[in-house]
Motif scaffolding. Structure first.
Motif, PDB file in Angstrom:
ATOM      1  N   TYR A  60       0.820  -1.202   0.000  1.00 20.66           N
ATOM      2  CA  TYR A  60       0.000   0.000   0.000  1.00 20.66           C
ATOM      3  C   TYR A  60       0.859   1.259   0.000  1.00 20.66           C
ATOM      4  O   TYR A  60       0.574   2.214  -0.716  1.00 20.66           O
ATOM      5  CB  TYR A  60      -0.960   0.004   1.195  1.00 20.66           C
ATOM      6  N   MET A  61       1.903   1.284   0.795  1.00 18.02           N
ATOM      7  CA  MET A  61       2.777   2.442   0.856  1.00 18.02           C
ATOM      8  C   MET A  61       3.394   2.719  -0.514  1.00 18.02           C
ATOM      9  O   MET A  61       3.422   3.863  -0.974  1.00 18.02           O
ATOM     10  CB  MET A  61       3.886   2.213   1.889  1.00 18.02           C
ATOM     11  N   THR A  62       3.840   1.683  -1.189  1.00 17.46           N
ATOM     12  CA  THR A  62       4.467   1.847  -2.499  1.00 17.46           C
ATOM     13  C   THR A  62       3.484   2.407  -3.512  1.00 17.46           C
ATOM     14  O   THR A  62       3.779   3.375  -4.211  1.00 17.46           O
ATOM     15  CB  THR A  62       5.015   0.492  -2.984  1.00 17.46           C
ATOM     16  N   TYR A  63       2.311   1.813  -3.600  1.00 18.07           N
ATOM     17  CA  TYR A  63       1.357   2.234  -4.614  1.00 18.07           C
ATOM     18  C   TYR A  63       0.682   3.565  -4.292  1.00 18.07           C
ATOM     19  O   TYR A  63       0.293   4.290  -5.206  1.00 18.07           O
ATOM     20  CB  TYR A  63       0.311   1.148  -4.858  1.00 18.07           C
TER      21      TYR A  63
ATOM     22  N   ILE B 160      -5.327  -2.191  -4.992  1.00 19.36           N
ATOM     23  CA  ILE B 160      -4.536  -0.959  -4.975  1.00 19.36           C
ATOM     24  C   ILE B 160      -3.657  -0.788  -6.218  1.00 19.36           C
ATOM     25  O   ILE B 160      -3.568   0.335  -6.733  1.00 19.36           O
ATOM     26  CB  ILE B 160      -3.728  -0.831  -3.656  1.00 19.36           C
ATOM     27  N   PRO B 161      -3.014  -1.817  -6.783  1.00 21.02           N
ATOM     28  CA  PRO B 161      -2.206  -1.562  -7.994  1.00 21.02           C
ATOM     29  C   PRO B 161      -3.011  -1.030  -9.181  1.00 21.02           C
ATOM     30  O   PRO B 161      -2.610  -0.009  -9.758  1.00 21.02           O
ATOM     31  CB  PRO B 161      -1.557  -2.914  -8.288  1.00 21.02           C
ATOM     32  N   PRO B 162      -4.146  -1.637  -9.565  1.00 18.99           N
ATOM     33  CA  PRO B 162      -4.847  -1.066 -10.719  1.00 18.99           C
ATOM     34  C   PRO B 162      -5.368   0.353 -10.486  1.00 18.99           C
ATOM     35  O   PRO B 162      -5.312   1.188 -11.381  1.00 18.99           O
ATOM     36  CB  PRO B 162      -6.014  -2.026 -10.956  1.00 18.99           C
ATOM     37  N   VAL B 163      -5.843   0.628  -9.282  1.00 25.32           N
ATOM     38  CA  VAL B 163      -6.379   1.962  -9.000  1.00 25.32           C
ATOM     39  C   VAL B 163      -5.279   3.010  -9.073  1.00 25.32           C
ATOM     40  O   VAL B 163      -5.417   4.045  -9.739  1.00 25.32           O
ATOM     41  CB  VAL B 163      -7.073   1.984  -7.619  1.00 25.32           C
ATOM     42  N   MET B 164      -4.167   2.761  -8.428  1.00 29.05           N
ATOM     43  CA  MET B 164      -3.102   3.761  -8.406  1.00 29.05           C
ATOM     44  C   MET B 164      -2.378   3.845  -9.748  1.00 29.05           C
ATOM     45  O   MET B 164      -1.882   4.911 -10.117  1.00 29.05           O
ATOM     46  CB  MET B 164      -2.120   3.477  -7.262  1.00 29.05           C
ATOM     47  N   MET B 165      -2.324   2.754 -10.495  1.00 34.91           N
ATOM     48  CA  MET B 165      -1.763   2.821 -11.848  1.00 34.91           C
ATOM     49  C   MET B 165      -2.663   3.657 -12.752  1.00 34.91           C
ATOM     50  O   MET B 165      -2.179   4.395 -13.612  1.00 34.91           O
ATOM     51  CB  MET B 165      -1.598   1.423 -12.437  1.00 34.91           C
ATOM     52  N   GLY B 166      -3.981   3.546 -12.567  1.00 35.25           N
ATOM     53  CA  GLY B 166      -4.901   4.386 -13.327  1.00 35.25           C
ATOM     54  C   GLY B 166      -4.678   5.864 -13.040  1.00 35.25           C
ATOM     55  O   GLY B 166      -4.656   6.693 -13.957  1.00 35.25           O
TER      56      GLY B 166
ATOM     57  N   TRP C 206       0.300  -3.354 -16.509  1.00 32.87           N
ATOM     58  CA  TRP C 206       0.280  -3.550 -15.061  1.00 32.87           C
ATOM     59  C   TRP C 206      -1.159  -3.548 -14.535  1.00 32.87           C
ATOM     60  O   TRP C 206      -1.511  -4.346 -13.660  1.00 32.87           O
ATOM     61  CB  TRP C 206       1.063  -2.427 -14.409  1.00 32.87           C
ATOM     62  N   ILE C 207      -1.994  -2.656 -15.067  1.00 37.39           N
ATOM     63  CA  ILE C 207      -3.404  -2.621 -14.670  1.00 37.39           C
ATOM     64  C   ILE C 207      -4.092  -3.921 -15.054  1.00 37.39           C
ATOM     65  O   ILE C 207      -4.891  -4.471 -14.285  1.00 37.39           O
ATOM     66  CB  ILE C 207      -4.114  -1.408 -15.302  1.00 37.39           C
ATOM     67  N   ASN C 208      -3.784  -4.425 -16.235  1.00 41.02           N
ATOM     68  CA  ASN C 208      -4.386  -5.682 -16.692  1.00 41.02           C
ATOM     69  C   ASN C 208      -4.037  -6.836 -15.748  1.00 41.02           C
ATOM     70  O   ASN C 208      -4.912  -7.594 -15.327  1.00 41.02           O
ATOM     71  CB  ASN C 208      -3.936  -5.990 -18.120  1.00 41.02           C
ATOM     72  N   PHE C 209      -2.764  -6.960 -15.421  1.00 43.16           N
ATOM     73  CA  PHE C 209      -2.361  -8.015 -14.487  1.00 43.16           C
ATOM     74  C   PHE C 209      -2.970  -7.797 -13.108  1.00 43.16           C
ATOM     75  O   PHE C 209      -3.429  -8.739 -12.459  1.00 43.16           O
ATOM     76  CB  PHE C 209      -0.837  -8.096 -14.366  1.00 43.16           C
ATOM     77  N   GLY C 210      -2.991  -6.556 -12.639  1.00 41.18           N
ATOM     78  CA  GLY C 210      -3.575  -6.251 -11.340  1.00 41.18           C
ATOM     79  C   GLY C 210      -5.063  -6.552 -11.289  1.00 41.18           C
ATOM     80  O   GLY C 210      -5.567  -7.055 -10.283  1.00 41.18           O
ATOM     81  N   TRP C 211      -5.765  -6.268 -12.386  1.00 47.14           N
ATOM     82  CA  TRP C 211      -7.197  -6.561 -12.423  1.00 47.14           C
ATOM     83  C   TRP C 211      -7.442  -8.065 -12.394  1.00 47.14           C
ATOM     84  O   TRP C 211      -8.380  -8.534 -11.751  1.00 47.14           O
ATOM     85  CB  TRP C 211      -7.833  -5.929 -13.652  1.00 47.14           C
ATOM     86  N   ASN C 212      -6.595  -8.827 -13.094  1.00 47.03           N
ATOM     87  CA  ASN C 212      -6.728 -10.292 -13.065  1.00 47.03           C
ATOM     88  C   ASN C 212      -6.509 -10.827 -11.647  1.00 47.03           C
ATOM     89  O   ASN C 212      -7.220 -11.726 -11.198  1.00 47.03           O
ATOM     90  CB  ASN C 212      -5.756 -10.951 -14.041  1.00 47.03           C
ATOM     91  N   PHE C 213      -5.541 -10.288 -10.938  1.00 45.66           N
ATOM     92  CA  PHE C 213      -5.323 -10.695  -9.553  1.00 45.66           C
ATOM     93  C   PHE C 213      -6.512 -10.301  -8.686  1.00 45.66           C
ATOM     94  O   PHE C 213      -6.941 -11.050  -7.820  1.00 45.66           O
ATOM     95  CB  PHE C 213      -4.051 -10.061  -8.986  1.00 45.66           C
ATOM     96  N   PHE C 214      -7.039  -9.113  -8.906  1.00 47.10           N
ATOM     97  CA  PHE C 214      -8.175  -8.634  -8.116  1.00 47.10           C
ATOM     98  C   PHE C 214      -9.379  -9.561  -8.269  1.00 47.10           C
ATOM     99  O   PHE C 214     -10.080  -9.834  -7.304  1.00 47.10           O
ATOM    100  CB  PHE C 214      -8.541  -7.208  -8.524  1.00 47.10           C
ATOM    101  N   GLN C 215      -9.606 -10.062  -9.465  1.00 42.17           N
ATOM    102  CA  GLN C 215     -10.752 -10.935  -9.696  1.00 42.17           C
ATOM    103  C   GLN C 215     -10.611 -12.279  -8.993  1.00 42.17           C
ATOM    104  O   GLN C 215     -11.607 -12.945  -8.730  1.00 42.17           O
ATOM    105  CB  GLN C 215     -10.970 -11.141 -11.193  1.00 42.17           C
ATOM    106  N   THR C 216      -9.386 -12.677  -8.681  1.00 36.43           N
ATOM    107  CA  THR C 216      -9.179 -13.930  -7.938  1.00 36.43           C
ATOM    108  C   THR C 216      -9.025 -13.679  -6.448  1.00 36.43           C
ATOM    109  O   THR C 216      -8.659 -14.579  -5.712  1.00 36.43           O
ATOM    110  CB  THR C 216      -7.921 -14.664  -8.446  1.00 36.43           C
TER     111      THR C 216
END
Length: 170
Positions: free
Chosen positions: A28-31, A107-113, A79-89
């Motif tokens: 969380y701190m990183t993103y 947090i990765p897809p949101v902050m990458m957006g 990165w958003i694509n991979f993060g969204w795939n992780f989020f769905q699982t």
């Protein structure tokens, strides 16, 4: 981390959840910092070549930064694509903590957006630089100043110094 060291080495009662919580908090701190770091160019960089290029050929420098921002946007989209795939699982619970993993994976897809929005802003600035207009209309420096730590208590700020100089000359 302090609790983990305290319980493991001093009390000899290791806690199972502290390591996992510290990993999640580090993610969380990183993103959460990433968009600000990208916007203000506070990332680690070796700038000796770019400083020379910026002074000698500012339009070429602007063109190269435009290419860099476009490349960054492409990486962020992947990165958003991979993060969204992780989020769905992420309906699986964490190993030691009773929280669903999608709280960590969102947090990765949101902050990458958000970082893509800043990258698009920087692309516009670079396009203006390629065209010869180097004025900072996006006020990136002012935005960065809002989030940076204020000057030390004892040091006067710029407005105090200007007031002092105007009183001195009057």
């Amino acid at each position: 981390m302090v609790a983990q060291v305290l319980f493991r080495y001093i009390l000899n009662i290791p806690l199972s959840w502290t390591d996992e919580l510290s990993r999640f908090l580090m993610i969380y701190m990183t993103y959460l910092c990433l968009p600000f770091v990208y916007l203000t160019d506070k990332n680690i960089a070796m700038t000796f070549v770019t400083e020379i290029l910026e002074k000698k050929t500012p339009r070429l420098f602007s063109f190269l930064t435009l290419l860099a921002h476009i490349s960054a946007i492409l990486v962020f989209v992947v990165w958003i694509n991979f993060g969204w795939n992780f989020f769905q699982t992420g309906s699986v619970k964490a190993d030691s903590l009773p929280i669903p993993m999608f709280y960590v994976y969102i947090i990765p897809p949101v902050m990458m957006g958000l970082t893509i929005i800043y990258a698009l802003q920087k692309c516009c600035t670079s396009i203006r630089g390629v065209l010869g207009d180097f004025e900072d209309v996006s006020h990136t420096a002012k935005t960065a100043a809002l989030f940076e730590a204020p000057a030390a208590e004892g040091a006067p700020n710029q407005t105090q110094e200007q007031t002092f100089e105007s009183e001195k000359s009057a």
